[in-house]
Each structure stands twice: as C-alpha cells, then as structure tokens.
Design a protein around this motif. Structure first.
Motif, PDB file in Angstrom:
ATOM      1  N   ARG A 246       3.360  39.360  15.566  1.00  0.00           N
ATOM      2  CA  ARG A 246       4.245  40.531  15.532  1.00  0.00           C
ATOM      3  C   ARG A 246       3.759  41.588  16.529  1.00  0.00           C
ATOM      4  O   ARG A 246       4.525  42.190  17.257  1.00  0.00           O
ATOM      5  N   ILE A 249       4.660  40.903  20.070  1.00  0.00           N
ATOM      6  CA  ILE A 249       6.052  41.235  20.426  1.00  0.00           C
ATOM      7  C   ILE A 249       6.152  42.712  20.807  1.00  0.00           C
ATOM      8  O   ILE A 249       6.706  43.070  21.855  1.00  0.00           O
ATOM      9  N   CYS A 503      21.405  51.180  20.217  1.00  0.00           N
ATOM     10  CA  CYS A 503      20.301  51.775  20.966  1.00  0.00           C
ATOM     11  C   CYS A 503      20.845  52.564  22.162  1.00  0.00           C
ATOM     12  O   CYS A 503      20.476  53.717  22.395  1.00  0.00           O
TER      13      CYS A 503
ATOM     14  N   CYS B  26      14.018  54.406  21.388  1.00  0.00           N
ATOM     15  CA  CYS B  26      14.978  53.465  20.798  1.00  0.00           C
ATOM     16  C   CYS B  26      14.506  52.018  20.951  1.00  0.00           C
ATOM     17  O   CYS B  26      14.583  51.225  20.013  1.00  0.00           O
ATOM     18  N   THR B  27      14.020  51.697  22.169  1.00  0.00           N
ATOM     19  CA  THR B  27      13.531  50.331  22.403  1.00  0.00           C
ATOM     20  C   THR B  27      12.400  50.007  21.428  1.00  0.00           C
ATOM     21  O   THR B  27      12.373  48.939  20.818  1.00  0.00           O
ATOM     22  N   PHE B  28      11.496  50.969  21.281  1.00  0.00           N
ATOM     23  CA  PHE B  28      10.329  50.748  20.431  1.00  0.00           C
ATOM     24  C   PHE B  28      10.747  50.508  18.974  1.00  0.00           C
ATOM     25  O   PHE B  28      10.299  49.539  18.347  1.00  0.00           O
ATOM     26  N   ILE B  30      13.632  49.549  17.770  1.00  0.00           N
ATOM     27  CA  ILE B  30      14.389  48.310  17.587  1.00  0.00           C
ATOM     28  C   ILE B  30      13.459  47.085  17.619  1.00  0.00           C
ATOM     29  O   ILE B  30      13.620  46.140  16.846  1.00  0.00           O
ATOM     30  N   ILE B  31      12.449  47.134  18.472  1.00  0.00           N
ATOM     31  CA  ILE B  31      11.528  45.993  18.580  1.00  0.00           C
ATOM     32  C   ILE B  31      10.624  45.911  17.347  1.00  0.00           C
ATOM     33  O   ILE B  31      10.364  44.820  16.831  1.00  0.00           O
ATOM     34  N   VAL B  32      10.178  47.060  16.886  1.00  0.00           N
ATOM     35  CA  VAL B  32       9.333  47.060  15.677  1.00  0.00           C
ATOM     36  C   VAL B  32      10.133  46.491  14.498  1.00  0.00           C
ATOM     37  O   VAL B  32       9.643  45.620  13.752  1.00  0.00           O
ATOM     38  N   VAL B  33      11.394  46.958  14.356  1.00  0.00           N
ATOM     39  CA  VAL B  33      12.221  46.469  13.244  1.00  0.00           C
ATOM     40  C   VAL B  33      12.422  44.952  13.374  1.00  0.00           C
ATOM     41  O   VAL B  33      12.266  44.196  12.398  1.00  0.00           O
ATOM     42  N   CYS B  34      12.744  44.502  14.584  1.00  0.00           N
ATOM     43  CA  CYS B  34      12.992  43.056  14.788  1.00  0.00           C
ATOM     44  C   CYS B  34      11.735  42.230  14.513  1.00  0.00           C
ATOM     45  O   CYS B  34      11.801  41.170  13.887  1.00  0.00           O
ATOM     46  N   SER B  35      10.584  42.711  15.012  1.00  0.00           N
ATOM     47  CA  SER B  35       9.365  41.909  14.837  1.00  0.00           C
ATOM     48  C   SER B  35       8.930  41.888  13.364  1.00  0.00           C
ATOM     49  O   SER B  35       8.465  40.870  12.865  1.00  0.00           O
ATOM     50  N   MET B  36       9.109  43.021  12.683  1.00  0.00           N
ATOM     51  CA  MET B  36       8.745  43.062  11.266  1.00  0.00           C
ATOM     52  C   MET B  36       9.674  42.185  10.425  1.00  0.00           C
ATOM     53  O   MET B  36       9.265  41.641   9.395  1.00  0.00           O
ATOM     54  N   GLY B  37      10.896  42.046  10.909  1.00  0.00           N
ATOM     55  CA  GLY B  37      11.862  41.270  10.138  1.00  0.00           C
ATOM     56  C   GLY B  37      11.814  39.770  10.405  1.00  0.00           C
ATOM     57  O   GLY B  37      12.558  38.997   9.797  1.00  0.00           O
TER      58      GLY B  37
END
Lengths: 784, 59
Positions: A246, A249, A503, B26-28, B30-37
């Motif tokens: 994670r 990423i 976004c 915003c990028t950060f 969205i990526i944190v949410v995606c990676s955590m999910g």
C-alpha cells in the motif's frame, strides 16, 4: 504477437528470458563506471593541483567535467538501469523481451552514443547546458534509441502472461515517458552547423527549462528506475515481500506528481519570478514525505532478514544504498529552503549532495544488483564474497570522506563568501580566492575519497570477471499457463470515471474559491463541498466497486501510462508556459541586454566550448554578499538574448555577470595565459591555445542568422559587413593591448574571448511599457 | 473589495501555485483511499510477484 498466442487457453509453456542483453548492459555499466569514476578522480585532482590540466585543451577541467557527469549518469547508471529493467521486467510479467533485434539495437545504439559523447566532449563540442551538453546529432540518436527502448518495453508488457503490473513496472513506465518529454523539450535547438546549435530558449526561459530537465533527470533517470530496481531486487535478495505494498502505491503517485514541480529550487534567490521559486521550494519540502516513505519501505523489507546483512554483500549494498537515498532526499529539500540555499548554492555542499546520491544511492544499488546478478547470469557462485564485502567497506569509507569533506568545504565557502563586517556594509573576505585557499585540504580529502571508491569498484570488476570467466552464460526461464485475455480498460476508461472526474472538479472549485472573491468565490466554495459530498455518497453507494477502477488500472498499462504522463505534464506545463509568456512580454525589470557584436558572439561560443560556465556563474543573487561582491543583482532582462543561458550552478571562481569593464584588456590577456600571474592561489587552468588558434569568423553569418530567428534583434548585415565589424573590434582590442605592452595577432581566439568578457553586464535601461491599468492609475493621480 | 480576497493575486500566474497544491491534495487523497481499499488477496498477489524462484537462484 507472441509466440504462444495460438496455444489453447490453459496450456503450459516454458518461456526462456533474454538474459543475453542483460549481461551486455551489466558489463557495459561496470566498464563505463570505471571510466566515469576515473575521470571524476582526475577532475578532483585538477581542483587540487591545477597543473593536472596539462595545458592541453582536451584535458582541461571545463571539458572533462561534462565527460564525468555524462559518463556517470548516462553510461554508468544508464546501462545499469537498462540491465535491471530488462532483467526484472521479464520476470515480473512472465514474458521474454519482445524483440531480440530491438534489444540489440538498444544496446549497441546506446554504446555508440556514449562513445560519440566521449569523443565530442573533450573536443569542446557542447551545447553549453549542464547534463545536456551533447551536440544535436547525438541528441537525435538518444531520442531514437530511447524510442527503441520504449517500444521494446511496452511491447513486452503487451505480451505479458501476468496481468497485474507490479510497482517496479510503474516506476519504469514513469521513467520512460518522463525522460522522453524532458529530454526532447530541453534539447530543442537551432543548428548552426553539424556540430553546433543554439538552444531555442534564452535567458530565464532557458534557465527554467534546463533545471526542470536537470532536476527531473535526477528524479526520473537516477531515482525512479532505481526505485523500481529496489522494489524488485530487495525483496528478491531478502527473500521477503515488500514491507507495505500500500505504501509503495502512495510512494509512486506522490513522488511522480511532486518531483516534476521542484526543479525551480535550483534557481532560488535569482532573477526567476518569485512565484516559481515558491512553488519549487514548497514542492521540494513536500518531497520529504514520499521519499522517506519509499526509503522506509525499502529498509523495512529487510525486517527479519537483518542477520543476513552481516554476511551477504548484496544486502549490505542494498541497505546502505537505500539509506543513502534517505540521506540524499533529506538533504535535497533542506537545500531547497531559501535561507539554506543562500548559503549552500554555488558551493561544494551541492557537490556533496549529488555525490551522496550518485555514489551512495546509485553506485551502491548498482553494486548490490551486479553482485546479485553475476552468479545468476553465469550460473556460478560469486568468486569472492570476502572481496565483495571489502569493496563495500572501501566504498563506504570513500563516500563518507568525499561527502564530509565537501560538506565542510561548501559551508566554509558559503560562510566566507557571504560574510560581511561594519554592519553589513563591507565584505569580510573581499578576495574570492581566499575561499579557494581555505578549502584546499578538503579538495585533497575529496580526491582521496573518490580514489577509494574507484578502488572498491575495481574490486567489483575483478570479482565479476573471475565469476564469469570460463562459466557458461545461462538464461532464466519460467513456466506459464496460457490464460484468457481480459478486455482492456482503454485510455478513456482511465480518465472518465467518478474518482478522477471528482478530483478534477474539486481542483477547479477550490481554486475558484481561493482565487476569486464575492459571490463567485462563494459559489465555487459550495460547489467544492458538494463535489466532496457527492464523491463520498457515490463511494458509499458503490461500495467495493468504487475502487475497481484503480484495480483495473493496475492491469492496463495504456491508461496507466496516460495518467502518469498527465501527472508529469501538468507540472511541467504550469511551470514553463507562464514563464515563456513572461519573457516575451515587457517584463524585463527595466533593463534589456544589448545583443553581442559578432566578435563577442564568437568569444561567447569559445567561453561555452571551454566549459567556463562550470566554474563561473553569471547570476548575481538578491543577497547582500552577492551584491557587495559583484554589484547590483541580476535582472530578468539582462540575459534575454543568451542562448544558452549561462547562470551556472557552481562558483569555483567568481561570478562574471558584471565582469565587463571591471579590469583592463591586459588583465584578461595575462589571466588566461596564466591565472596565477594576476591572481595568486588561483586553481584555474592556463589556456595557451587561445593565443595560437584562430577565431572561426566564417561561421558567424550563419550563427547571427540563427540568433535573429530566435528573436535577437540583429540588424540585417552582409557577410562583408560582419567581417568588417569583427576586424574593427579586434583591432581596437589589439591596439589597446599593444599600448599596455602585450602583442597578439588580431584573429586569435583570446581577442574574441576578451571582447565577450568585456561585454558582460552591459545593458540598456528600458522605460516600462504603460499598461492599461497603469494608465488609469496615472490618470486618477492626475485628477487628484 | 479586495479585503475579502483570501489570497491577493497580483499576477495571474500566482493562481497556479494554488492549482498545483490542490491538484496534489486531490491526487494524494484519491490514491490513499484507493490503496487502503485494495483487497488483501490482491495485495498478497502483488507482493509475491518478485519472489518466484528460478533454477539459477543461489541462496
């Protein structure tokens, strides 16, 4: 299409990897590493003993330094990363490299480029921009070979038998697309001959493009591919999975997005517009987080395997390499803080910083990877583990001596050159050479540290040679089951989905809220809140499916690559385009450079050829020490006709932005013959050939024509008129020298160089163009 | 009514600093949410990709 494309789904095939090209790149990297490091030791010795320039043009510091940097970056690290990328990609995607022919074209093409660079740079054939010195025909060859590499890589991805793209592959994708963009933009030039060109950018534009490229060459050529290598080889060598997938990423996207904005930190306290300096500083500070996230991810991968580090040289090199990555990426943002930069910029502290990156991070990761690969590529145990361990310790001591001495030297230089007395009205050390003399001992220590590092590398050469000698080269293989291909996502699917679109909408709304006022700002603010709420509701409603977009992205290289390009391009365009517009407008801070005469232009090209910009800056910063020492700070308009810009990045000698008229012609004449005659203690080389070689006047009409096309306001002139102007100016300088007691033929290069140096800092005052708002204010003032 | 501006923008380029920050934020997120999910099975599969053994692997 791939060889087994027609095999039925579920059938099993054995794929033999193309490890031959990996072996080729590995050997090339090891050998070019020797060359790059050896030249590094030579130029380090030249800074300790000026006599080591040998009064030979092709052995002077100014010509060898680009050879050192180019061979270290593009030959040593370049070949290393190609070896690492090709080895790991084949295994991660379970497919052989797509084309043997392209692989060979890639290898041999790259080596020919390096050989061409090794010949042209000592000959003084250069574009005059750091890390972008190679002449335009070689630039084209680099682009062609890079495209060959990209085709071979993406074609391999298209033939893959593993649907998921591991994080290392993402870093490789970012490397390939970003380096292509950076390289092409920064090398846009207008040729004047087969071996010479002028950058299409000038002054501040050129400075910004150069450091956007220069910084991101570090980011996307020396860092992202090596991070990919770290994410593959460290788990492999430790026998453990990466600490947190994670985190990898978040590391990838944050790093790729932030890095591209940070280039302008190379131009702090200069004439660069302030908003760009702030963006560079801010994004550099933000880099701390992803860089350290990546470093910790690499080091913590060794959890449970630390006992192996004691005995295994591969893990030793990897652990130290990743630690150096952490140190260098802590130091980088620190140096990007304006006040720290005021002390460190133009000093040896920057040299310490880049060498902890190249020697510690790149060099140690390369050594670890080669010690890992050699036994596998030749199917024989490493010849001597003890020698590899010895290499590690010798190399480590070498780096520490190098970096520590340059820290001490850099801080000494920074403090001495900015020190003042009498309430900040007088320089404490008015003589520049005092700082050179004070750091002599550090120069010797640096040369010794570099020699130790080279000695360690030679042990690697011997060890790999002994391992491979007489052994049978082997290629790895993998057995795969043919799976049914899933439908692709497509580029459109990568962009037009709820997460990405929310976004984009959110960015627009928040920017509007912050930038506007009144009702418009309120509406934008409410829209931002609504966007966030809508995105959260959509996520709740969709549940697991919300994140499926991202999971699909991980299996589709095309939209993934497109999003990476977008992340990189946004940063580049936002920084570059406004500056290009600014320079074309009247924003020149009230002064405009006077174009060079033909003879001065010829002198400038000799100055660039000799690499003078590598030791002398032409940018007086907005700092007390700089202004007291060199005169009023440099304005935007003072270098607008400089193609390429010559602001420099290091002051081994003093700044020359206002050198014109500071000393008589005779001083320069004597100085270039033997600098120590006029500046005792100077470490500058002698330039005897300038007194015998003739100035190339024949090419001047073509050069002036190109300058005119680039926007420099040269009046129309025939070849005869240009020749007459050259002769007239030469005669004036030669007559002046004769009166002072020195004689030289007027057509010699030294006369052109003197003409150029005496022009530095000459500009005309310009009345600011009255804008509409300015006129309104003036009118209002008149009324009142 | 400039006093109600949150940020005084003297030149239009200054807004770009805000755009850059917002883009990253915003990028950060969205990526944190995606990676955590990301599902655990997917993560395990991804983590294990470099660890395949080959005949020439010398331990």
């Amino acid at each position: 299409m791939h060889d087994h494309a027609r095999l039925p789904v579920g059938s099993k095939v054995t794929i033999e990897f193309n490890d031959g090209v990996v072996r080729q790149f590995l050997i090339a990297s090891i050998l070019w590493g020797v060359v790059g490091m050896l030249v590094g030791v030579v130029i380090a010795l030249q800074l300790s003993f000026w006599q080591m320039n040998f009064n030979l043009p092709w052995l002077t510091f100014g010509r060898l330094r680009p050879l050192h940097t180019n061979s270290a970056i593009f030959a040593f690290v370049g070949n290393m990363l190609f070896a690492g990328i090709y080895y790991s990609t084949q295994r991660l995607v379970k497919a052989r490299l797509a084309s043997n022919v392209l692989s060979q074209i890639h290898f041999w093409g790259w080596q020919m480029i390096i050989v061409a660079a090794a010949i042209t740079l000592p000959l003084g054939l250069t574009r005059g921009k750091e890390y972008a010195e190679l002449i335009w025909p070689i630039n084209i060859a680099v682009v062609v070979i890079w495209v060959v590499f990209a085709v071979n890589f993406f074609w391999t991805l298209a033939r893959r038998n593993e649907p998921s793209l591991y994080v290392a592959i993402w870093f490789y994708i970012a490397t390939i697309v970003t380096v292509a963009v950076l390289y092409i933009v920064n090398h846009l030039s207008f040729p004047t001959s087969w071996v010479h060109s002028y950058s299409i950018f000038g002054g501040v534009q050129d400075a910004l493009v150069e450091w956007w490229y220069g910084h991101n060459a570090v980011a996307f050529f020396l860092t992202t591919p090596v991070l990919g290598i770290m994410y593959y080889f460290v788990p492999k060598a430790a026998g453990r999975p990466v600490y947190s997938y994670r985190l990898s990423i978040v590391h990838f996207w944050s790093l790729v997005f932030i890095y591209i904005w940070a280039g302008s930190h190379h131009l702090l306290n200069t004439a660069l517009p302030n908003w760009l300096q702030s963006v560079g500083e801010l994004f550099s500070l933000m880099l701390w987080a992803p860089s350290w996230g990546g470093m910790l991810n690499g080091l913590l991968t060794l959890r449970g395997a630390w006992h192996k580090v004691r005995t295994d040289p591969v893990l030793k090199f990897f652990a130290a390499g990743v630690t150096f990555y952490g140190m260098a990426t802590f130091e980088g943002p620190l140096l990007a803080i304006k006040s720290v930069n005021a002390l460190a910029h133009y000093s040896d502290w920057i040299i310490a910083h880049v060498h902890s990156g190249t020697l510690g991070w790149n060099g140690f990761m390369a050594a670890g990877m080669f010690y890992y690969l050699a036994p596998r590529l030749w199917n024989r145990k490493l010849h001597s583990t003890a020698a590899a361990n010895m290499h590690f310790w010798i190399g480590l001591v070498g780096i520490l001596l190098y970096v520590a001495s340059m820290w001490v030297s850099g801080i000494t230089q920074g403090l001495m050159l900015s020190a003042t007395r009498d309430n900040g009205t007088v320089l404490a050390y008015p003589n520049f050479v005092d700082a050179v003399t004070a750091t002599k001992a550090m120069m010797y220590t640096r040369a010794f540290g570099g020699t130790l590092y080279l000695a360690g590398w030679l042990m690697l050469v011997w060890n790999v040679w002994k391992t491979a000698k007489g052994a049978e080269p082997v290629n790895g293989s993998v057995e795969v089951f043919i799976e049914e291909k899933k439908p692709g996502m497509g580029v459109v699917g990568g962009f037009f989905n709820v997460p990405v679109m929310s976004c984009v909408l959110l960015v627009i709304c928040i920017t509007g809220w912050a930038a506007m006022s009144g009702v418009a700002s309120g509406i934008a603010g409410w829209l931002a809140i609504l966007t966030v709420m809508a995105a959260i509701m959509h996520k709740e409603f969709m549940g697991q499916k919300w994140g499926e977009w991202y999971e699909k992205l991980l299996e589709n290289s095309l939209p993934f690559t497109a999003l990476t390009i977008l992340a990189v391009l946004v940063g580049g365009m936002v920084e570059l385009i406004p500056t290009i517009i600014i320079n074309q407008a009247e924003n020149i801070e009230g002064v405009r450079q006077i174009p060079y005469t033909p003879l001065e232009l010829a002198g400038r090209d000799i100055y660039v050829r000799e690499g003078c910009y590598l030791c002398h800056s032409q940018m007086i910063r907005t700092l007390v020490g700089d202004v007291l020492r060199y005169g009023d700070y440099s304005k935007l308009g003072e270098s607008i006709y400089d193609h390429p810009f010559q602001w420099g990045s290091k002051r081994i000698g003093p700044d020359l932005a206002r050198e014109g008229g500071k000393y008589p012609n005779l001083w320069h004449f004597n100085h270039m013959q033997n600098p120590r005659d006029v500046t005792p203690g100077s470490i500058m080389p002698n330039y005897p050939w300038l007194y015998t070689d003739k100035t190339n006047v024949e090419i001047l009409p073509r050069k002036i024509d190109v300058m005119r096309k680039l926007g420099v306001p040269y009046p129309a002139a025939t070849e005869e008129e240009i020749q007459a102007a050259v002769e007239s100016q030469e005669k004036g300088i030669v007559d002046d020298l004769k009166k002072a007691g020195a004689t030289v033929e007027p057509d010699r290069e030294i006369v052109a160089v003197i003409a150029y140096i005496q022009k530095l800092g000459k500009s005309e005052k310009v009345q600011p163009k009255q804008t509409e708002s300015g006129m309104k204010t003036a009118a209002a003032n008149n009324v009142h | 009514m400039n006093i109600f501006n949150r940020i005084n923008i003297e030149q239009w380029q200054h807004v770009l600093s805000i755009v850059s920050m917002m883009l990253f934020l915003c990028t950060f997120v969205i990526i944190v949410v995606c990676s955590m999910g990301m599902p655990r099975t997917k993560l395990t599969h991804m983590e294990s990709l470099p660890l395949d053994k080959e005949p020439t692997d010398h331990d």
